[in-house]
Write an enzyme that holds these catalytic residues in place. Structure first.
Site, PDB file in Angstrom:
ATOM      1  N   PRO A  10    -141.940   0.316  42.002  1.00 52.79           N
ATOM      2  CA  PRO A  10    -142.022   1.708  41.534  1.00 52.79           C
ATOM      3  C   PRO A  10    -143.366   2.016  40.870  1.00 52.79           C
ATOM      4  O   PRO A  10    -143.695   3.178  40.656  1.00 52.79           O
ATOM      5  CB  PRO A  10    -140.859   1.828  40.540  1.00 52.79           C
ATOM      6  CG  PRO A  10    -140.327   0.469  40.328  1.00 52.79           C
ATOM      7  CD  PRO A  10    -140.852  -0.433  41.389  1.00 52.79           C
TER       8      PRO A  10
ATOM      9  N   GLU B 285    -134.051  -6.743  37.354  1.00 55.45           N
ATOM     10  CA  GLU B 285    -134.852  -5.819  36.564  1.00 55.45           C
ATOM     11  C   GLU B 285    -136.334  -5.901  36.916  1.00 55.45           C
ATOM     12  O   GLU B 285    -137.128  -5.056  36.566  1.00 55.45           O
ATOM     13  CB  GLU B 285    -134.631  -6.064  35.071  1.00 55.45           C
ATOM     14  CG  GLU B 285    -133.466  -5.286  34.505  1.00 55.45           C
ATOM     15  CD  GLU B 285    -133.558  -3.802  34.841  1.00 55.45           C
ATOM     16  OE1 GLU B 285    -134.450  -3.156  34.276  1.00 55.45           O
ATOM     17  OE2 GLU B 285    -132.763  -3.315  35.648  1.00 55.45           O
TER      18      GLU B 285
ATOM     19  N   ARG C 160    -142.980   4.101  64.374  1.00 53.66           N
ATOM     20  CA  ARG C 160    -142.916   5.210  65.339  1.00 53.66           C
ATOM     21  C   ARG C 160    -144.293   5.723  65.731  1.00 53.66           C
ATOM     22  O   ARG C 160    -144.432   6.464  66.692  1.00 53.66           O
ATOM     23  CB  ARG C 160    -142.034   6.345  64.819  1.00 53.66           C
ATOM     24  CG  ARG C 160    -142.592   7.085  63.626  1.00 53.66           C
ATOM     25  CD  ARG C 160    -141.639   8.182  63.147  1.00 53.66           C
ATOM     26  NE  ARG C 160    -141.617   9.352  64.014  1.00 53.66           N
ATOM     27  CZ  ARG C 160    -142.601  10.263  64.082  1.00 53.66           C
ATOM     28  NH1 ARG C 160    -143.674  10.125  63.341  1.00 53.66           N
ATOM     29  NH2 ARG C 160    -142.493  11.291  64.888  1.00 53.66           N
TER      30      ARG C 160
ATOM     31  N   ASP D  71    -146.887  16.033  64.392  1.00 47.83           N
ATOM     32  CA  ASP D  71    -145.911  15.743  63.346  1.00 47.83           C
ATOM     33  C   ASP D  71    -146.216  16.544  62.095  1.00 47.83           C
ATOM     34  O   ASP D  71    -147.372  16.735  61.749  1.00 47.83           O
ATOM     35  CB  ASP D  71    -145.980  14.263  62.918  1.00 47.83           C
ATOM     36  CG  ASP D  71    -145.265  13.339  63.872  1.00 47.83           C
ATOM     37  OD1 ASP D  71    -144.516  13.826  64.723  1.00 47.83           O
ATOM     38  OD2 ASP D  71    -145.468  12.124  63.739  1.00 47.83           O
TER      39      ASP D  71
HETATM   40  C1  21W Z   1    -136.305  -0.603  39.569  1.00 50.41           C
HETATM   41  C2  21W Z   1    -137.751  -2.425  40.079  1.00 50.41           C
HETATM   42  C3  21W Z   1    -136.760  -0.624  38.253  1.00 50.41           C
HETATM   43  C4  21W Z   1    -138.216  -2.443  38.742  1.00 50.41           C
HETATM   44  C5  21W Z   1    -138.961  -3.722  31.604  1.00 50.41           C
HETATM   45  C6  21W Z   1    -140.176  -3.892  32.219  1.00 50.41           C
HETATM   46  C7  21W Z   1    -139.758  -0.645  45.293  1.00 50.41           C
HETATM   47  C8  21W Z   1    -139.026   1.298  44.253  1.00 50.41           C
HETATM   48  C9  21W Z   1    -138.876  -0.131  44.344  1.00 50.41           C
HETATM   49  C10 21W Z   1    -136.791  -1.517  40.466  1.00 50.41           C
HETATM   50  C11 21W Z   1    -137.711  -1.543  37.853  1.00 50.41           C
HETATM   51  C12 21W Z   1    -140.013   1.780  45.141  1.00 50.41           C
HETATM   52  C13 21W Z   1    -138.681  -3.575  33.690  1.00 50.41           C
HETATM   53  C14 21W Z   1    -139.750   3.986  44.487  1.00 50.41           C
HETATM   54  C15 21W Z   1    -138.373   2.296  43.444  1.00 50.41           C
HETATM   55  C16 21W Z   1    -138.000  -1.052  43.610  1.00 50.41           C
HETATM   56  C17 21W Z   1    -136.329  -1.481  41.889  1.00 50.41           C
HETATM   57  C18 21W Z   1    -138.162  -1.505  36.430  1.00 50.41           C
HETATM   58  C19 21W Z   1    -137.989  -3.375  34.984  1.00 50.41           C
HETATM   59  N1  21W Z   1    -138.060  -3.542  32.553  1.00 50.41           N
HETATM   60  N2  21W Z   1    -140.385   3.104  45.258  1.00 50.41           N
HETATM   61  N3  21W Z   1    -139.932  -3.810  33.521  1.00 50.41           N
HETATM   62  N4  21W Z   1    -138.786   3.591  43.604  1.00 50.41           N
HETATM   63  N5  21W Z   1    -137.154  -0.595  42.698  1.00 50.41           N
HETATM   64  N6  21W Z   1    -138.738  -2.685  35.925  1.00 50.41           N
HETATM   65  O1  21W Z   1    -137.489   2.029  42.642  1.00 50.41           O
HETATM   66  O2  21W Z   1    -138.057  -2.240  43.788  1.00 50.41           O
HETATM   67  S1  21W Z   1    -140.706   0.504  46.019  1.00 50.41           S
END
Ligand code: 21W
Length: 249
Positions: free
Chosen positions: A88, A116, A154, A169
């Site tokens: 994220p 997490e 694609r 597109d």
């Molecule tokens: C959700 C991973 C929350 C990490 C304290 C410090 C991959 C994703 C993901 C996820 C956290 C993408 C933490 C848009 C997404 C993904 C899972 C927070 C924990 N606590 N694109 N760090 N949204 N999400 N980290 O969620 O793996 S691409």
């Protein structure tokens, strides 16, 4: 082009690889799709892949040595592939990135975390790019990697059935696509625009250009700020303004 996904849920990826145009592309040997189970690289008795966070707090963290072993294995077997960490916190994915991958990459290795998070040291030295698909929180990177594989695959010649160009597109040139219709001519009081039934291909081309521009203006005005209107588009807009004026006069 080869897509390799490191994940704790290989079956999730495998079901994606076995449906629709993606599976068709694999059958045609234009692309390959493979999942690698991160758990296979755990060396302890219980195949553990996570542990408690240093400093305390809730949730578990993916252990660095397991994930690193999986990444190194995939890289060694596939030299030259780009390694993408799904996170994220990454740079935001878009059509331009998809076009870049499709045109330039021999293969992509996706690293998907669960829990997490991942111990920071697992990928420090092994990641080429960190990518997010948008500002919302999911439970892992698998679905995000499907989004990237789907939109990239694609664009590779031969993956889509038709030889149709993807230059039209939505987003490829910052415009949404025109409205489409099929039979019947009238549906729930709504008629197909007369020009589309006329057989006049030049008129139809113009109508579609106008439809595309109107829809972009109404639904995604932000896209129009990304590049200037070209001369033809300006003519269409002036024409549209005239039409609107006659409505209020
Ligand atoms: C959700 C991973 C929350 C990490 C304290 C410090 C991959 C994703 C993901 C996820 C956290 C993408 C933490 C848009 C997404 C993904 C899972 C927070 C924990 N606590 N694109 N760090 N949204 N999400 N980290 O969620 O793996 S691409």
């Amino acid at each position: 082009m080869d897509f390799i996904v490191l994940t704790l849920f290989p079956e999730l990826m495998d079901s994606f690889f076995s449906h629709g145009m993606i599976s068709r592309g694999i059958e045609k040997k234009i692309i390959t799709g493979k999942s690698i189970n991160i758990r296979d690289f755990s060396t302890n008795r219980h195949n553990t892949v996570d542990d408690r966070p240093y400093g305390g707090g809730s949730g578990m963290v993916m252990k660095p040595e397991v994930l690193q072993a999986a990444i190194l294995h995939a890289k060694k077997k596939n030299p030259g592939f780009k390694v993408i960490l799904m996170s994220p916190q990454g740079r935001k994915f878009n059509q331009e990135k998809a076009l870049g991958y499709a045109a330039q990459c021999k293969g992509l290795i996706f690293v998907c975390g669960r829990y997490e998070g991942i111990d920071e040291r697992a990928f420090t030295h092994h990641i080429d790019e960190e990518i997010s698909i948008g500002d919302y929180v999911m439970t892992g990177g698998e679905v995000a990697s499907m989004v990237i594989i789907d939109s990239t695959a694609r664009l590779i010649p031969g993956v889509l059935g038709s030889s149709k160009s993807y230059k039209s597109d939505s987003f490829t040139n910052d415009r949404l696509e025109y409205a489409q219709y099929t039979r019947p001519e009238e549906f729930e009081d709504l008629k197909v625009p007369q020009i589309l039934l006329s057989g006049n291909h030049e008129k139809i081309r113009q109508w579609r250009k106008k439809s595309s521009l109107q829809r972009t203006f109404l639904k995604r005005p932000d896209l129009l700020e990304k590049r200037d209107l070209d001369a033809k588009e300006k003519i269409i807009i002036r024409q549209w303004v005239k039409e609107l004026k006659t409505l209020i006069e």
